[in-house]
Scaffold this motif. Structure first.
Motif, PDB file in Angstrom:
ATOM      1  N   TYR A 157       0.840  -1.199   0.000  1.00 54.11           N
ATOM      2  CA  TYR A 157       0.000   0.000   0.000  1.00 54.11           C
ATOM      3  C   TYR A 157       0.877   1.251   0.000  1.00 54.11           C
ATOM      4  O   TYR A 157       2.081   1.189   0.264  1.00 54.11           O
ATOM      5  CB  TYR A 157      -0.931  -0.009   1.220  1.00 54.11           C
ATOM      6  CG  TYR A 157      -0.217  -0.281   2.524  1.00 54.11           C
ATOM      7  CD1 TYR A 157       0.541   0.704   3.160  1.00 54.11           C
ATOM      8  CD2 TYR A 157      -0.305  -1.530   3.135  1.00 54.11           C
ATOM      9  CE1 TYR A 157       1.192   0.449   4.342  1.00 54.11           C
ATOM     10  CE2 TYR A 157       0.349  -1.794   4.326  1.00 54.11           C
ATOM     11  CZ  TYR A 157       1.096  -0.798   4.934  1.00 54.11           C
ATOM     12  OH  TYR A 157       1.751  -1.048   6.109  1.00 54.11           O
ATOM     13  N   GLU A 159       0.894   5.782   0.884  1.00 48.80           N
ATOM     14  CA  GLU A 159       0.399   6.707   1.901  1.00 48.80           C
ATOM     15  C   GLU A 159      -1.041   7.119   1.651  1.00 48.80           C
ATOM     16  O   GLU A 159      -1.813   7.300   2.599  1.00 48.80           O
ATOM     17  CB  GLU A 159       1.295   7.949   1.958  1.00 48.80           C
ATOM     18  CG  GLU A 159       0.953   8.878   3.109  1.00 48.80           C
ATOM     19  CD  GLU A 159       1.985   9.957   3.320  1.00 48.80           C
ATOM     20  OE1 GLU A 159       1.587  11.058   3.765  1.00 48.80           O
ATOM     21  OE2 GLU A 159       3.182   9.723   3.062  1.00 48.80           O
ATOM     22  N   ASN A 160      -1.431   7.236   0.414  1.00 48.49           N
ATOM     23  CA  ASN A 160      -2.828   7.595   0.116  1.00 48.49           C
ATOM     24  C   ASN A 160      -3.796   6.518   0.603  1.00 48.49           C
ATOM     25  O   ASN A 160      -4.894   6.827   1.085  1.00 48.49           O
ATOM     26  CB  ASN A 160      -3.012   7.832  -1.381  1.00 48.49           C
ATOM     27  CG  ASN A 160      -2.411   9.141  -1.844  1.00 48.49           C
ATOM     28  OD1 ASN A 160      -2.310  10.087  -1.068  1.00 48.49           O
ATOM     29  ND2 ASN A 160      -2.002   9.199  -3.103  1.00 48.49           N
ATOM     30  N   TYR A 161      -3.386   5.258   0.504  1.00 50.67           N
ATOM     31  CA  TYR A 161      -4.213   4.157   0.989  1.00 50.67           C
ATOM     32  C   TYR A 161      -4.422   4.280   2.495  1.00 50.67           C
ATOM     33  O   TYR A 161      -5.550   4.141   3.001  1.00 50.67           O
ATOM     34  CB  TYR A 161      -3.533   2.836   0.648  1.00 50.67           C
ATOM     35  CG  TYR A 161      -4.168   1.610   1.258  1.00 50.67           C
ATOM     36  CD1 TYR A 161      -5.191   0.930   0.600  1.00 50.67           C
ATOM     37  CD2 TYR A 161      -3.730   1.125   2.503  1.00 50.67           C
ATOM     38  CE1 TYR A 161      -5.766  -0.208   1.163  1.00 50.67           C
ATOM     39  CE2 TYR A 161      -4.302  -0.001   3.064  1.00 50.67           C
ATOM     40  CZ  TYR A 161      -5.316  -0.659   2.391  1.00 50.67           C
ATOM     41  OH  TYR A 161      -5.879  -1.776   2.966  1.00 50.67           O
ATOM     42  N   ARG A 163      -4.091   6.991   4.338  1.00 52.22           N
ATOM     43  CA  ARG A 163      -4.895   8.189   4.626  1.00 52.22           C
ATOM     44  C   ARG A 163      -6.385   7.919   4.424  1.00 52.22           C
ATOM     45  O   ARG A 163      -7.223   8.377   5.220  1.00 52.22           O
ATOM     46  CB  ARG A 163      -4.452   9.343   3.717  1.00 52.22           C
ATOM     47  CG  ARG A 163      -3.101   9.943   4.093  1.00 52.22           C
ATOM     48  CD  ARG A 163      -2.749  11.115   3.198  1.00 52.22           C
ATOM     49  NE  ARG A 163      -1.516  11.750   3.617  1.00 52.22           N
ATOM     50  CZ  ARG A 163      -1.332  13.069   3.712  1.00 52.22           C
ATOM     51  NH1 ARG A 163      -2.323  13.887   3.400  1.00 52.22           N
ATOM     52  NH2 ARG A 163      -0.181  13.557   4.110  1.00 52.22           N
ATOM     53  N   GLU A 164      -6.703   7.166   3.394  1.00 55.37           N
ATOM     54  CA  GLU A 164      -8.101   6.854   3.125  1.00 55.37           C
ATOM     55  C   GLU A 164      -8.680   5.989   4.243  1.00 55.37           C
ATOM     56  O   GLU A 164      -9.820   6.210   4.693  1.00 55.37           O
ATOM     57  CB  GLU A 164      -8.207   6.140   1.776  1.00 55.37           C
ATOM     58  CG  GLU A 164      -9.639   5.886   1.296  1.00 55.37           C
ATOM     59  CD  GLU A 164     -10.157   4.524   1.727  1.00 55.37           C
ATOM     60  OE1 GLU A 164     -11.387   4.336   1.750  1.00 55.37           O
ATOM     61  OE2 GLU A 164      -9.330   3.650   2.066  1.00 55.37           O
ATOM     62  N   ARG A 165      -7.894   5.025   4.726  1.00 56.24           N
ATOM     63  CA  ARG A 165      -8.357   4.183   5.834  1.00 56.24           C
ATOM     64  C   ARG A 165      -8.552   5.015   7.106  1.00 56.24           C
ATOM     65  O   ARG A 165      -9.513   4.815   7.853  1.00 56.24           O
ATOM     66  CB  ARG A 165      -7.352   3.059   6.094  1.00 56.24           C
ATOM     67  CG  ARG A 165      -7.329   2.000   4.991  1.00 56.24           C
ATOM     68  CD  ARG A 165      -8.303   0.870   5.301  1.00 56.24           C
ATOM     69  NE  ARG A 165      -8.659   0.118   4.115  1.00 56.24           N
ATOM     70  CZ  ARG A 165      -8.682  -1.198   4.032  1.00 56.24           C
ATOM     71  NH1 ARG A 165      -8.333  -1.931   5.064  1.00 56.24           N
ATOM     72  NH2 ARG A 165      -9.070  -1.799   2.933  1.00 56.24           N
ATOM     73  N   LYS A 167      -9.314   8.176   7.353  1.00 56.02           N
ATOM     74  CA  LYS A 167     -10.520   8.995   7.239  1.00 56.02           C
ATOM     75  C   LYS A 167     -11.781   8.153   7.418  1.00 56.02           C
ATOM     76  O   LYS A 167     -12.758   8.595   8.051  1.00 56.02           O
ATOM     77  CB  LYS A 167     -10.544   9.728   5.897  1.00 56.02           C
ATOM     78  CG  LYS A 167      -9.601  10.919   5.837  1.00 56.02           C
ATOM     79  CD  LYS A 167     -10.021  11.896   4.742  1.00 56.02           C
ATOM     80  CE  LYS A 167      -9.294  13.219   4.886  1.00 56.02           C
ATOM     81  NZ  LYS A 167      -9.799  14.249   3.944  1.00 56.02           N
ATOM     82  N   ARG A 168     -11.759   6.950   6.879  1.00 51.70           N
ATOM     83  CA  ARG A 168     -12.915   6.062   7.069  1.00 51.70           C
ATOM     84  C   ARG A 168     -13.085   5.700   8.538  1.00 51.70           C
ATOM     85  O   ARG A 168     -14.201   5.661   9.059  1.00 51.70           O
ATOM     86  CB  ARG A 168     -12.743   4.796   6.231  1.00 51.70           C
ATOM     87  CG  ARG A 168     -13.057   4.978   4.744  1.00 51.70           C
ATOM     88  CD  ARG A 168     -12.880   3.637   4.025  1.00 51.70           C
ATOM     89  NE  ARG A 168     -13.211   3.736   2.612  1.00 51.70           N
ATOM     90  CZ  ARG A 168     -14.225   3.106   2.030  1.00 51.70           C
ATOM     91  NH1 ARG A 168     -15.032   2.347   2.751  1.00 51.70           N
ATOM     92  NH2 ARG A 168     -14.447   3.230   0.741  1.00 51.70           N
ATOM     93  N   TYR A 194      -4.499  10.611  12.333  1.00 55.28           N
ATOM     94  CA  TYR A 194      -5.353  11.624  11.714  1.00 55.28           C
ATOM     95  C   TYR A 194      -6.196  12.311  12.788  1.00 55.28           C
ATOM     96  O   TYR A 194      -6.885  11.646  13.564  1.00 55.28           O
ATOM     97  CB  TYR A 194      -6.266  10.965  10.686  1.00 55.28           C
ATOM     98  CG  TYR A 194      -7.273  11.883  10.023  1.00 55.28           C
ATOM     99  CD1 TYR A 194      -6.851  12.958   9.241  1.00 55.28           C
ATOM    100  CD2 TYR A 194      -8.645  11.671  10.165  1.00 55.28           C
ATOM    101  CE1 TYR A 194      -7.772  13.791   8.620  1.00 55.28           C
ATOM    102  CE2 TYR A 194      -9.565  12.492   9.534  1.00 55.28           C
ATOM    103  CZ  TYR A 194      -9.127  13.556   8.771  1.00 55.28           C
ATOM    104  OH  TYR A 194     -10.039  14.379   8.154  1.00 55.28           O
ATOM    105  N   ASP A 199      -8.479  17.982  10.401  1.00 58.02           N
ATOM    106  CA  ASP A 199      -8.190  17.399   9.099  1.00 58.02           C
ATOM    107  C   ASP A 199      -6.680  17.378   8.853  1.00 58.02           C
ATOM    108  O   ASP A 199      -6.201  17.771   7.792  1.00 58.02           O
ATOM    109  CB  ASP A 199      -8.910  18.166   7.979  1.00 58.02           C
ATOM    110  CG  ASP A 199      -8.872  17.436   6.635  1.00 58.02           C
ATOM    111  OD1 ASP A 199      -8.781  16.192   6.643  1.00 58.02           O
ATOM    112  OD2 ASP A 199      -8.920  18.110   5.581  1.00 58.02           O
TER     113      ASP A 199
END
Length: 278
Positions: A157, A159-161, A163-165, A167-168, A194, A199
């Motif tokens: 994975y 870093e974007n992956y 970050r998405e987790r 946020k979820r 996070y 944010d």
């Protein structure tokens, strides 16, 4: 003096859960009250361990504390073993949380892509509900996948992956979310977090040690909660917790008589206390 209550089991031998949380938090200069959920002779990596469920004692203990007007600056949960315990701890938070109380939840239930024995996807969904009551949650990547009912990805994975987790996970309701066991390079391991209200993302990485011991997650979480009670920011608390956990692992590996069942965290406590005062 700040007071934490930690809610998890007692494994009498094995260096995890309450037998880790109590000495570490106390050494950090913070009072540590305990609400045991079960008593085990050893942790579950031993064969033929004994187990006594203390679920029925949780509500009476809490009621006595309320009658005595005992309050807590932080509520810290670890391993919780049943749907009923999740319900009771949610009730405990309702009764004891004040505007100044930190709720720190370590959703201990899975690792390496699998749920621990006795847990189900339904339990993970119920744990997600409890996590929504928290100020800080610290799942590993496996626990995050089950909390979100999403596939687990062991590696590969970016870093974007992550970050998405994050946020979820924040969407469950926690104010701050931390993923442990994150690695973007083969020689590094760490955490990424996070802050939902701001944010903002943050991370901390250290040298990866190719060894695994039972109870390191409890060392990490206990140290982080203690540091937060000593006035550290979440970022500094997590960095301190990560460094101390690594020190404990390295010390254990260098000890010729170390036991297979747990980490020698005790000799590293003076170094932890010294770092608190820097």
């Amino acid at each position: 003096m700040k007071r934490i209550v930690t809610i998890q089991d007692i494994s009498c031998v094995g260096k995890c859960s309450l037998t880790v949380a109590l000495p570490i938090i106390s050494a950090m200069g913070v009072e540590c009250a305990v609400l045991p959920t079960a008593v085990l002779s050893t942790h579950t990596m031993f064969p033929d361990f004994t187990f006594r469920d203390l679920t029925d004692d949780i509500r009476p203990i809490a009621a006595h504390w309320q009658a005595e007007k005992i309050g807590f600056d932080a509520i810290y949960t670890g391993y919780l073993g049943s749907f009923e315990q999740l319900k009771l701890i949610s009730e405990f938070i309702d009764n004891f949380k004040t505007p100044g109380t930190l709720v720190f939840i370590d959703p201990v239930m899975a690792d390496n892509g699998k749920l621990y024995t006795g847990f189900t996807p339904e339990f993970a969904r119920a744990m997600a509900g409890l996590c929504g009551r928290a100020d800080v949650i610290v799942p590993n990547l496996t626990e995050a996948a089950f909390l979100l009912d999403l596939p687990y990805q062991a590696g590969g994975y970016d870093e974007n992956y992550i970050r998405e987790r994050l946020k979820r996970l924040a969407g469950l309701g926690a104010r701050s979310v931390v993923l442990t066991g994150v690695s973007f390079r083969p020689d590094e391991l760490g955490v990424m977090g996070y802050h939902a209200e701001k944010d903002e993302f943050f991370s901390y990485f250290h040298r990866k040690i190719e060894v695994s011991f039972h109870g390191t997650g409890d060392i990490f979480s206990s140290t982080a909660v203690g540091a937060l009670m000593r006035g550290f920011s979440l970022e500094r608390a997590l960095a301190l917790a990560a460094d101390y956990t690594v020190d404990c692992i390295e010390g254990t590996m260098n000890s010729p008589g170390h036991a297979w069942y747990g980490v020698e965290f005790e000799p590293a406590i003076p170094g932890l206390v010294a770092r608190l005062n820097r």
